[in-house]
Enzyme design. Structure first.
Site, mmCIF file in Angstrom:
data_model
loop_
_atom_site.group_PDB
_atom_site.id
_atom_site.type_symbol
_atom_site.label_atom_id
_atom_site.label_comp_id
_atom_site.label_asym_id
_atom_site.label_seq_id
_atom_site.Cartn_x
_atom_site.Cartn_y
_atom_site.Cartn_z
ATOM 1 N N SER A 77 43.394 32.473 40.995
ATOM 2 C CA SER A 77 42.176 32.246 40.227
ATOM 3 C C SER A 77 41.446 31.080 40.907
ATOM 4 C CB SER A 77 42.599 31.418 38.761
ATOM 5 O OG SER A 77 41.254 31.195 38.329
ATOM 6 N N TYR A 147 36.935 29.032 32.699
ATOM 7 C CA TYR A 147 38.258 28.677 33.390
ATOM 8 C C TYR A 147 39.155 28.326 32.130
ATOM 9 C CZ TYR A 147 42.058 26.732 36.452
ATOM 10 O OH TYR A 147 43.128 26.375 37.051
#
Ligand code: UDP
Length: 311
Positions: A77, A147
């Site tokens: 990520s 996120y």
């Protein structure tokens, strides 16, 4: 037969340290990364090893790994505020679809699944320090939500597969971590301040610098990850350093430690920037016998050495 481990985000900051760690323990390592924020520079020294395989792949899409797999570690990520603001959709997709694909892989192979989650699941916390039992204070439509919410969804999916499909899972909530191989321009506070100090440029403190963070050196984090992976605890566990710093004091400390001539300049505080962050690591201590060993100055010196070569 060596154990076989898949590490997604393996060309990133933490992922590359994990690849090295498991190769040193004689695992066969499959490093998967699409290089949007990771870099081949982080893993090029591993290419000589026949136990190391690199796959350039976006884990939001189906992942094929031939043969058996013992462990799947999902570390893919964008992870700095600047990166996930620049790649909001990829951040959402890797957290959601990437978790679905990687946990599907673990289920298919009968492998243990390890999710890299984050202190961001606590949002702008109203409780300090943050224990795992705190449910958090996240703005679901703010700029950081791509996120935060993707990681909260990833935790939910991991527990869903654990409860429904009986997949063996571990979840780590990683607090601010620093060390060599952070990207120069990833926008996080350690690379920013260290590079600014090394160049004798003003350190950019956001807001009045009264917000707090706690900084864990990467080798401590990696050791904690290994212990958690080998434990039998499925719920989330915080890993981080409980020593809490005001950002303004941290800036002054870096200037003095590096012997820099830098001054301090103030910039606007980004929206939803958490005012305080410090892990409660009671669970990690009791469950894993883990706590950080590397002193801040020791870790910062190693980090300064790394960035010195990039200056
Ligand atoms: N920060 C700062 N100057 C910088 C970069 C960051 O004052 O050049 C602050 C930021 O506002 C935050 C803290 O440092 O309060 C840590 O920021 P970082 O981007 O490292 O990650 P975060 O902990 O917010 O995810």
């Amino acid at each position: 037969m060596n154990k076989r481990i898949v590490i997604t985000g393996g060309a990133g900051f933490i992922g590359s340290h994990l690849c090295e760690y498991f190769l040193a323990k004689s695992y066969d390592v499959f490093c998967v990364d699409n290089l949007i924020t990771g870099s081949l520079d982080n893993i090029s020294h591993l290419f000589g090893s026949k136990e190391f395989v690199f796959m350039n792949h976006d884990i939001a899409n189906y992942i094929h790994i031939p043969g058996t797999v013992d462990y799947v570690l999902n570390f893919a990520s964008p992870a700095s505020p600047i990166d996930y603001l620049e790649h909001p959709i990829q951040t959402l997709k890797v957290g959601a679809l990437g978790t679905h694909k990687t946990i599907g892989l673990a289920k298919d192979k009968g492998a243990r699944y390890f999710l890299a989650s984050t202190s961001e699941v606590y949002g702008d916390p109203l409780v300090n320090p943050q224990p795992e039992t705190y449910w958090g204070n996240v703005n679901s439509v703010g700029p950081r939500s791509v996120y935060d919410e993707a990681k909260r969804f990833a935790e939910a999916m991991t527990m869903g597969y654990h409860r429904y499909h009986k997949v063996d899972v571990r979840i780590v909530r990683i607090f601010n971590t620093y060390g060599p191989r952070m990207r120069l321009n990833d926008g996080r506070v350690v690379p920013n301040f260290v590079m600014q100090a090394l160049r004798n440029e003003p350190l950019t403190v956001y807001g009045d610098g009264s917000q707090t963070r706690s900084f864990c050196y990467v080798s401590d984090l990696v050791e904690g990850i290994y212990r958690l992976l080998m434990s039998d605890y499925a719920g989330p566990v915080n890993l981080g350093n409980p020593e809490e710093w005001k950002i303004i004091d941290f800036a002054k400390h870096i200037i003095s430690l590096s012997g820099s001539k830098s001054t301090i300049t103030y910039r606007p505080l980004p929206q939803d920037d958490p005012k305080q962050r410090r892990p409660d690591i009671t669970l990690a201590k009791t469950l894993l016998g883990w706590q950080p060993q590397v002193k801040l100055d020791e870790g910062l010196k190693a980090t300064l050495d790394f960035f010195m070569k990039k200056k």
